[in-house]
Design a protein around this motif. Sequence first.
Motif, PDB file in Angstrom:
ATOM      1  N   GLU A  49      -4.404 -11.220  -1.864  1.00 10.41           N
ATOM      2  CA  GLU A  49      -3.238 -10.573  -2.486  1.00 10.41           C
ATOM      3  C   GLU A  49      -2.360 -11.607  -3.188  1.00 10.41           C
ATOM      4  O   GLU A  49      -1.904 -11.416  -4.329  1.00 10.41           O
ATOM      5  CB  GLU A  49      -2.434  -9.828  -1.419  1.00 10.41           C
ATOM      6  CG  GLU A  49      -1.207  -9.108  -1.960  1.00 10.41           C
ATOM      7  CD  GLU A  49      -0.410  -8.434  -0.850  1.00 10.41           C
ATOM      8  OE1 GLU A  49       0.809  -8.235  -1.043  1.00 10.41           O
ATOM      9  OE2 GLU A  49      -1.013  -8.119   0.208  1.00 10.41           O
ATOM     10  N   GLY A  52      -4.235 -12.997  -6.182  1.00 13.93           N
ATOM     11  CA  GLY A  52      -4.217 -12.023  -7.287  1.00 13.93           C
ATOM     12  C   GLY A  52      -2.904 -12.065  -8.044  1.00 13.93           C
ATOM     13  O   GLY A  52      -2.867 -11.992  -9.279  1.00 13.93           O
ATOM     14  N   THR A  55      -2.808 -15.123 -10.137  1.00 13.08           N
ATOM     15  CA  THR A  55      -3.694 -14.950 -11.301  1.00 13.08           C
ATOM     16  C   THR A  55      -3.015 -14.116 -12.378  1.00 13.08           C
ATOM     17  O   THR A  55      -3.111 -14.414 -13.582  1.00 13.08           O
ATOM     18  CB  THR A  55      -5.009 -14.263 -10.861  1.00 13.08           C
ATOM     19  OG1 THR A  55      -5.627 -15.047  -9.839  1.00 13.08           O
ATOM     20  CG2 THR A  55      -5.964 -14.124 -12.037  1.00 13.08           C
ATOM     21  N   ASN A  56      -2.333 -13.074 -11.979  1.00 16.84           N
ATOM     22  CA  ASN A  56      -1.604 -12.229 -12.945  1.00 16.84           C
ATOM     23  C   ASN A  56      -0.549 -13.024 -13.706  1.00 16.84           C
ATOM     24  O   ASN A  56      -0.349 -12.847 -14.919  1.00 16.84           O
ATOM     25  CB  ASN A  56      -0.958 -11.047 -12.229  1.00 16.84           C
ATOM     26  CG  ASN A  56      -1.914  -9.873 -12.091  1.00 16.84           C
ATOM     27  OD1 ASN A  56      -2.857  -9.764 -12.865  1.00 16.84           O
ATOM     28  ND2 ASN A  56      -1.665  -9.013 -11.119  1.00 16.84           N
ATOM     29  N   GLY A 292      -5.467  -9.531 -12.170  1.00 23.21           N
ATOM     30  CA  GLY A 292      -5.154 -10.035 -10.829  1.00 23.21           C
ATOM     31  C   GLY A 292      -5.744  -9.151  -9.745  1.00 23.21           C
ATOM     32  O   GLY A 292      -6.271  -9.629  -8.742  1.00 23.21           O
ATOM     33  N   ALA A 293      -5.626  -7.838  -9.910  1.00 28.91           N
ATOM     34  CA  ALA A 293      -6.184  -6.900  -8.938  1.00 28.91           C
ATOM     35  C   ALA A 293      -7.708  -7.041  -8.872  1.00 28.91           C
ATOM     36  O   ALA A 293      -8.310  -6.931  -7.797  1.00 28.91           O
ATOM     37  CB  ALA A 293      -5.786  -5.480  -9.301  1.00 28.91           C
ATOM     38  N   VAL A 295      -9.430  -9.822  -9.541  1.00 33.16           N
ATOM     39  CA  VAL A 295      -9.727 -11.061  -8.811  1.00 33.16           C
ATOM     40  C   VAL A 295      -9.563 -10.847  -7.308  1.00 33.16           C
ATOM     41  O   VAL A 295     -10.389 -11.275  -6.498  1.00 33.16           O
ATOM     42  CB  VAL A 295      -8.810 -12.203  -9.310  1.00 33.16           C
ATOM     43  CG1 VAL A 295      -8.940 -13.424  -8.393  1.00 33.16           C
ATOM     44  CG2 VAL A 295      -9.148 -12.564 -10.743  1.00 33.16           C
ATOM     45  N   ALA A 296      -8.477 -10.178  -6.925  1.00 33.65           N
ATOM     46  CA  ALA A 296      -8.229  -9.922  -5.498  1.00 33.65           C
ATOM     47  C   ALA A 296      -9.348  -9.075  -4.897  1.00 33.65           C
ATOM     48  O   ALA A 296      -9.811  -9.331  -3.773  1.00 33.65           O
ATOM     49  CB  ALA A 296      -6.876  -9.224  -5.320  1.00 33.65           C
TER      50      ALA A 296
END
Length: 601
Positions: A49, A52, A55-56, A292-293, A295-296
Amino acid sequence: MKNKESQNGLSSGRVLLRIMKDSLSITHWLALATVLSIGSAFLAMKAPEILGDLTNRIYSVIEGGGAIELTSFGKDVIILALVYIISALLGVLTTAVMNYSVSSFFTCKIRVKMSEKIAKIPIKTVDTTPNGEIISRMTNDVSIMGGSVHDIFGVIINGVIKLVMISVIIFTAEPTMAMAVIVFVPLSLVISAALASRSEKHFNKSREASGRLYSICEENLACFDAVKIFSIEKTQNQKYEATTKRYARLAEKGYFVSRTVGPIVGFINNLSYIAICVIGAYLVIEGRVDVGAMVAFIMYTKLFSGPLESIANGMSMIQSTVASARRVYEYLDGEEMTEPAEGEGTDVRGEVIFRDVCFSYKEDKPLIEHLNLQVRPGEKVAIVGPTGGGKTTIVNILMRFYDPISGEVLVDGHDITTMNRSDVRKIFGMVLQDTMLFSGSVYDNIAYGKENATRDEVMAAARQAHIDSFIGALSDGYDTQINEDSTNISQGQKQLLTIARAYLSNRPILILDEATSNVDTRAELLIQETMDKLMKGRTAFVIAHRLSTIENADTILVVDNGKIVEQGRHADLLEKGGLYARIYNSQYPAKRNLPQQGVGV
């Protein structure tokens, strides 16, 4: 047709249930390991989390320009690092707790149970089972069995808990991609179970071969001198090599089948990654999820595959440990000697009666048939006869190593089969032809003859056995350590130590199996004189090989094929000219024509 359980002993399911039952003693440790594991899993779930979100932020800067707020970003990076570090530390603590609890409580408890079992198993079981086989079960199989607790509870704690937590998270985050992961789980588990069941039979056979290896090793060490004398090193090595190769083949098959689980499950997991990438890319393009989601979610999927592979590998390895656990439980569940309650102990006069006693080691091969004998208190009874005639068997029955098939053996009118074996054996002092020494000091080996013996009593027994002078000449006297094979003292000295032990025990009935056979002539005369003093007033059974040592016996029993064929005093039996006379004359041909008057007095 026999079912699986009757063919292979306990079924796998019952073995696993019994392991869990035996693990109740470490329940609190398992609870602690579970809490630590949940903490580690929770932090591991939190990391994707945070990753992510980071990453975002990076993706937003790349896509829209601008700058990253370094203070906040750096803080989150530190938090992510701490999450991973603490999660790893909790995982290490979980392993440490499991190792400590299993080694200190579970495995140790099983070893103690097996050691206690040795005192309860019938003598016939020891006689018919190679020592190496028992040693293999007590050491190798118990060690592997301890590993099974790690496998079983490791799967439950680290595997199932993480799977449940990850499943909840991914379904909450994105049900469509979650289905791409979950759909492959049943396939993985089915394949794992199928391969695990196929490996079990190979592990069962390999454990049997392992027991045979221990037996050969024990045999080679126990018979080391004989191997050298007859130059059969090559033969023994070939036997060991053949058994080793058989063990290697069986173990290889078992491990090959079980270890194919990991690669197969990994391949299936990779298929799920492909599905996630395709579905995830589509959802990103559609704008339904951000990068991001995505990647998470991939990180969660990776975390999901870890416990899944752990469960699959655990199921395979459990088959190996079940094979060992089955051998351990079969030993623990084996026949035990039944024992009446221990008596209070009474003074023993020493009257011994065999009343119509029949016995055989094998049902179809009778050895002792309808043996009747009455020995009055204080009598010295010699037992002679050809090899295999039943001399030692009579002693085995007296000591309750074996019980008669029918008839009675009475000591002072009490049937010994109604007495506790420990109480029976406290009546008898024994000196055997085969010396029995334990690792420890010379003093300790003599002191085994009497519980809580004082040093004065031990030294007095040594003087009676005429070994105080030889002990005094040793480097550390009574504190001299006897090594594992007792090779630092001579065979005759070993025999003298066991005789001193018998003196110290001071039992009312004595059993002597050619106790002076391994000492020189001078020592024999001294020991025989002291033995005669020791036997005075005590009932004594002497198994005689050299007949010159029992010429003064009150009664000589000539045993052949389990029957008393002659009975009487030395002179009377010589005059009779039967089996005893033939044995005696074969040993002492120069005495054949000498007058026998006064012999045996």
